[in-house]
Design a protein around this motif. Structure first.
Motif, PDB file in Angstrom:
ATOM      1  N   GLN A  66       0.827  -1.224   0.000  1.00  0.00           N
ATOM      2  CA  GLN A  66       0.000   0.000   0.000  1.00  0.00           C
ATOM      3  C   GLN A  66       0.862   1.275   0.000  1.00  0.00           C
ATOM      4  O   GLN A  66       0.500   2.266  -0.631  1.00  0.00           O
ATOM      5  CB  GLN A  66      -0.923   0.013   1.235  1.00  0.00           C
ATOM      6  N   ASP A  88      10.730  -5.816  -4.181  1.00  0.00           N
ATOM      7  CA  ASP A  88       9.693  -6.670  -3.593  1.00  0.00           C
ATOM      8  C   ASP A  88       9.926  -8.085  -4.087  1.00  0.00           C
ATOM      9  O   ASP A  88      10.815  -8.309  -4.912  1.00  0.00           O
ATOM     10  CB  ASP A  88       8.278  -6.174  -3.987  1.00  0.00           C
ATOM     11  N   ARG A  90       7.250  -9.646  -5.350  1.00  0.00           N
ATOM     12  CA  ARG A  90       6.161  -9.801  -6.339  1.00  0.00           C
ATOM     13  C   ARG A  90       6.557  -9.150  -7.653  1.00  0.00           C
ATOM     14  O   ARG A  90       7.458  -8.316  -7.693  1.00  0.00           O
ATOM     15  CB  ARG A  90       4.893  -9.147  -5.810  1.00  0.00           C
ATOM     16  N   TYR A 195       1.889  -9.462  14.676  1.00  0.00           N
ATOM     17  CA  TYR A 195       2.297  -8.205  14.024  1.00  0.00           C
ATOM     18  C   TYR A 195       2.815  -7.217  15.080  1.00  0.00           C
ATOM     19  O   TYR A 195       3.910  -6.665  14.962  1.00  0.00           O
ATOM     20  CB  TYR A 195       1.075  -7.639  13.295  1.00  0.00           C
TER      21      TYR A 195
HETATM   22  N1  LIG Z   1      -0.604   0.616   5.732  1.00  0.00           N
HETATM   23  C1  LIG Z   1      -0.770   0.986   7.004  1.00  0.00           C
HETATM   24  O1  LIG Z   1      -1.851   1.424   7.430  1.00  0.00           O
HETATM   25  C2  LIG Z   1       0.387   0.875   7.954  1.00  0.00           C
HETATM   26  C3  LIG Z   1       0.245   1.373   9.253  1.00  0.00           C
HETATM   27  C4  LIG Z   1       1.285   1.222  10.153  1.00  0.00           C
HETATM   28  C5  LIG Z   1       2.482   0.666   9.743  1.00  0.00           C
HETATM   29  N2  LIG Z   1       2.607   0.211   8.476  1.00  0.00           N
HETATM   30  C6  LIG Z   1       3.861  -0.409   8.091  1.00  0.00           C
HETATM   31  O2  LIG Z   1       4.343   0.152   6.885  1.00  0.00           O
HETATM   32  C7  LIG Z   1       4.982  -0.856   6.106  1.00  0.00           C
HETATM   33  C8  LIG Z   1       4.357  -0.886   4.720  1.00  0.00           C
HETATM   34  O3  LIG Z   1       2.983  -1.178   4.882  1.00  0.00           O
HETATM   35  P1  LIG Z   1       2.051  -1.545   3.648  1.00  0.00           P
HETATM   36  O4  LIG Z   1       0.679  -1.179   4.069  1.00  0.00           O
HETATM   37  O5  LIG Z   1       2.606  -1.014   2.395  1.00  0.00           O
HETATM   38  O6  LIG Z   1       2.157  -3.142   3.676  1.00  0.00           O
HETATM   39  P2  LIG Z   1       1.621  -4.163   2.566  1.00  0.00           P
HETATM   40  O7  LIG Z   1       1.170  -5.392   3.273  1.00  0.00           O
HETATM   41  O8  LIG Z   1       0.662  -3.489   1.656  1.00  0.00           O
HETATM   42  O9  LIG Z   1       2.957  -4.483   1.742  1.00  0.00           O
HETATM   43  C9  LIG Z   1       3.995  -5.265   2.283  1.00  0.00           C
HETATM   44  C10 LIG Z   1       4.867  -5.757   1.135  1.00  0.00           C
HETATM   45  O10 LIG Z   1       5.862  -6.632   1.691  1.00  0.00           O
HETATM   46  C11 LIG Z   1       6.158  -7.595   0.704  1.00  0.00           C
HETATM   47  N3  LIG Z   1       6.813  -8.780   1.269  1.00  0.00           N
HETATM   48  C12 LIG Z   1       6.264  -9.824   1.926  1.00  0.00           C
HETATM   49  N4  LIG Z   1       7.204 -10.747   2.190  1.00  0.00           N
HETATM   50  C13 LIG Z   1       8.378 -10.264   1.708  1.00  0.00           C
HETATM   51  C14 LIG Z   1       9.718 -10.767   1.669  1.00  0.00           C
HETATM   52  N5  LIG Z   1      10.028 -11.974   2.173  1.00  0.00           N
HETATM   53  N6  LIG Z   1      10.674 -10.004   1.091  1.00  0.00           N
HETATM   54  C15 LIG Z   1      10.374  -8.785   0.560  1.00  0.00           C
HETATM   55  N7  LIG Z   1       9.123  -8.272   0.559  1.00  0.00           N
HETATM   56  C16 LIG Z   1       8.138  -9.011   1.122  1.00  0.00           C
HETATM   57  C17 LIG Z   1       4.798  -7.935   0.099  1.00  0.00           C
HETATM   58  O11 LIG Z   1       4.946  -8.540  -1.189  1.00  0.00           O
HETATM   59  C18 LIG Z   1       4.113  -6.570   0.071  1.00  0.00           C
HETATM   60  O12 LIG Z   1       4.230  -5.958  -1.195  1.00  0.00           O
HETATM   61  C19 LIG Z   1       4.841  -2.161   6.890  1.00  0.00           C
HETATM   62  O13 LIG Z   1       6.013  -2.402   7.603  1.00  0.00           O
HETATM   63  C20 LIG Z   1       3.697  -1.879   7.838  1.00  0.00           C
HETATM   64  O14 LIG Z   1       3.814  -2.612   9.024  1.00  0.00           O
HETATM   65  C21 LIG Z   1       1.591   0.300   7.574  1.00  0.00           C
END
Ligand SMILES: NC(=O)c1ccc[n+]([C@@H]2O[C@H](COP(=O)([O-])OP(=O)(O)OC[C@H]3O[C@@H](n4cnc5c(N)ncnc54)[C@H](O)[C@@H]3O)[C@@H](O)[C@H]2O)c1
Ligand SMILES: C[C@@H](O)[C@H](N)C(=O)O
Length: 373
Positions: A66, A88, A90, A195
């Motif tokens: 995201q 990534d 993907r 998490y």
């Molecule tokens: N979106 C939110 O509301 C939010 C809020 C608080 C914190 N965060 C943090 O921000 C960061 C990004 O969040 P997001 O919403 O984009 O997460 P997301 O789940 O949309 O994306 C995570 C990405 O990590 C990749 N991934 C999974 N396994 C992997 C691996 N082994 N090697 C490399 N990549 C891998 C996935 O393919 C995915 O594209 C995360 O650490 C999340 O905890 C997000």
């Protein structure tokens, strides 16, 4: 020098805080001989750190989720297209692949990560790979591997190559025994999701590497992030993105949280700006290495009321998901981010009315374009 005094001095250097003005960075990792990882004897180290005038060379892990694509676009505007590598596991869609450097990187593969950092002379790393709260509960062992083992790889690579490292934490790093309204930076953190546990671990490990090895670790606890042009990846706050999509498409939305569930939230533009601001903040302004950041707090009911001002026929119904509800009920309702505001001048731009107008305008114009084609 008496042994006790010597030990006190060494401990003072390791544990002292930059805020007290007496902090001495630990010697660089390679001179300690106590590297967190066995470094090959023939490894040739060169400092990948940068001076104040250099542009950073950036790697984003987990960049197709995201937040990553928006971060890459934002940083590329600032540092140039080729200075920011998105990665990534993907396959990227065409438009992302053609918008700037993209590379395969699995954070569980330490050698691959190190190769990317070395070959591209990376100086800043944004570590976004993670399994979020709801998908983490559905696959605990994968979440443990990605969120904890993956973080260890990232920390070691960052420490060994003098990177400035950003790791996002979350409101999910707090639990039912934390004060929830408001939740300060420093309080009890006993989350009940894998998490949350992995994010508390990330905060503590990053800070430990900072004090022990001098790693330039910076961390923000994000609230739920709301974005228009990217889909959330399986979290508890996802409803606050989906509602806009469904309101425009069908005028109806079925919410998986109770109407009164209050959670801290932020529009993605504020989130990306906060991230760059803390990365650019002078080290001496950071009295901590992990900060809460916030913009607004609302319930599904509040959000629906605001959407109704734009779409009077909008209808919301509730079909509560017990897993997500239990998670949300253990999270902060309001987030105290006064330290971020005081130390490095954090200030959000988007409150609830601006958020709703912006999101509906985005989806509305998207739908009008689709209908016209
Ligand atoms: N979106 C939110 O509301 C939010 C809020 C608080 C914190 N965060 C943090 O921000 C960061 C990004 O969040 P997001 O919403 O984009 O997460 P997301 O789940 O949309 O994306 C995570 C990405 O990590 C990749 N991934 C999974 N396994 C992997 C691996 N082994 N090697 C490399 N990549 C891998 C996935 O393919 C995915 O594209 C995360 O650490 C999340 O905890 C997000
Ligand atoms: C809050 C955050 O970490 C993520 N959006 C989740 O709900 O899991």
């Amino acid at each position: 020098m008496p042994l006790a005094r010597m030990l006190r001095q060494v401990a003072g250097q390791m544990l002292g805080s930059p805020a007290c003005g007496c902090w001495m960075p630990a010697p660089p990792l390679r001179f300690l001989g106590t590297s967190p990882r066995q470094i090959p004897a023939d490894a040739s180290f060169h400092s990948a750190s940068f001076s104040g005038t250099d542009q950073p060379r950036v790697l984003i892990t987990g960049g197709l989720g995201q937040l990553g694509v928006g971060l890459a676009n934002f940083l590329r505007k600032r540092f140039g297209k080729d200075s920011v590598i998105l990665s990534d596991i993907r396959k990227p869609p065409d438009h992302i692949f053609h918008s700037g450097p993209f590379i395969y990187s699995d954070i569980l593969d330490y050698k691959n990560l190190r190769e990317i950092v070395v070959n591209n002379r990376i100086t800043w790393l944004f570590h976004y790979s993670a399994l979020l709260s709801a998908v983490g509960e559905a696959n605990v062992s994968l979440a443990r591997a990605v969120n904890i083992t993956g973080l260890h790889n990232v920390l070691d690579v960052a420490a060994e190559h003098n990177l400035r490292l950003f790791v996002p934490s979350t409101i999910g790093a707090f639990g039912p025994t934390s004060p929830r309204n408001p939740t300060p930076d420093l309080c009890v953190q006993r989350p009940r999701t894998i998490y949350g546990v992995s994010k508390v671990h990330a905060e503590l490990m990053g800070e430990y590497y900072h004090y022990r090895y001098g790693l330039d670790f910076r961390c923000l606890r994000y609230p739920g992030i709301i974005s228009a042009d990217s889909q959330p990846g399986g979290g508890t706050t996802d409803y606050a993105v989906q509602i806009f999509h469904d309101a425009i498409k069908s005028g109806k939305f079925e919410c998986n949280l109770k109407p009164s569930t209050r959670l801290p939230m932020m529009y993605i533009d504020d989130c990306l700006r906060a991230t760059l601001e803390v990365m650019e903040a002078p080290a001496e302004s950071l009295s901590m290495r992990t900060y809460n950041v916030n913009a607004m707090s609302f319930t599904p009911e509040d959000l629906a009321q605001e959407v109704l001002k734009h779409i009077p026929e909008f209808q919301i119904t509730y079909n509560v998901d017990s897993v997500r509800q239990a998670i949300a009920d253990s999270w902060p309702m309001n987030f105290d981010d006064s330290n971020a505001r005081k130390d490095w001048g954090w200030k959000h731009d988007f409150d609830l009315p601006e958020l709703v107008t912006t999101m509906l305008n985005f989806y509305g114009s998207d739908t009008r374009i689709a209908q016209a084609n």
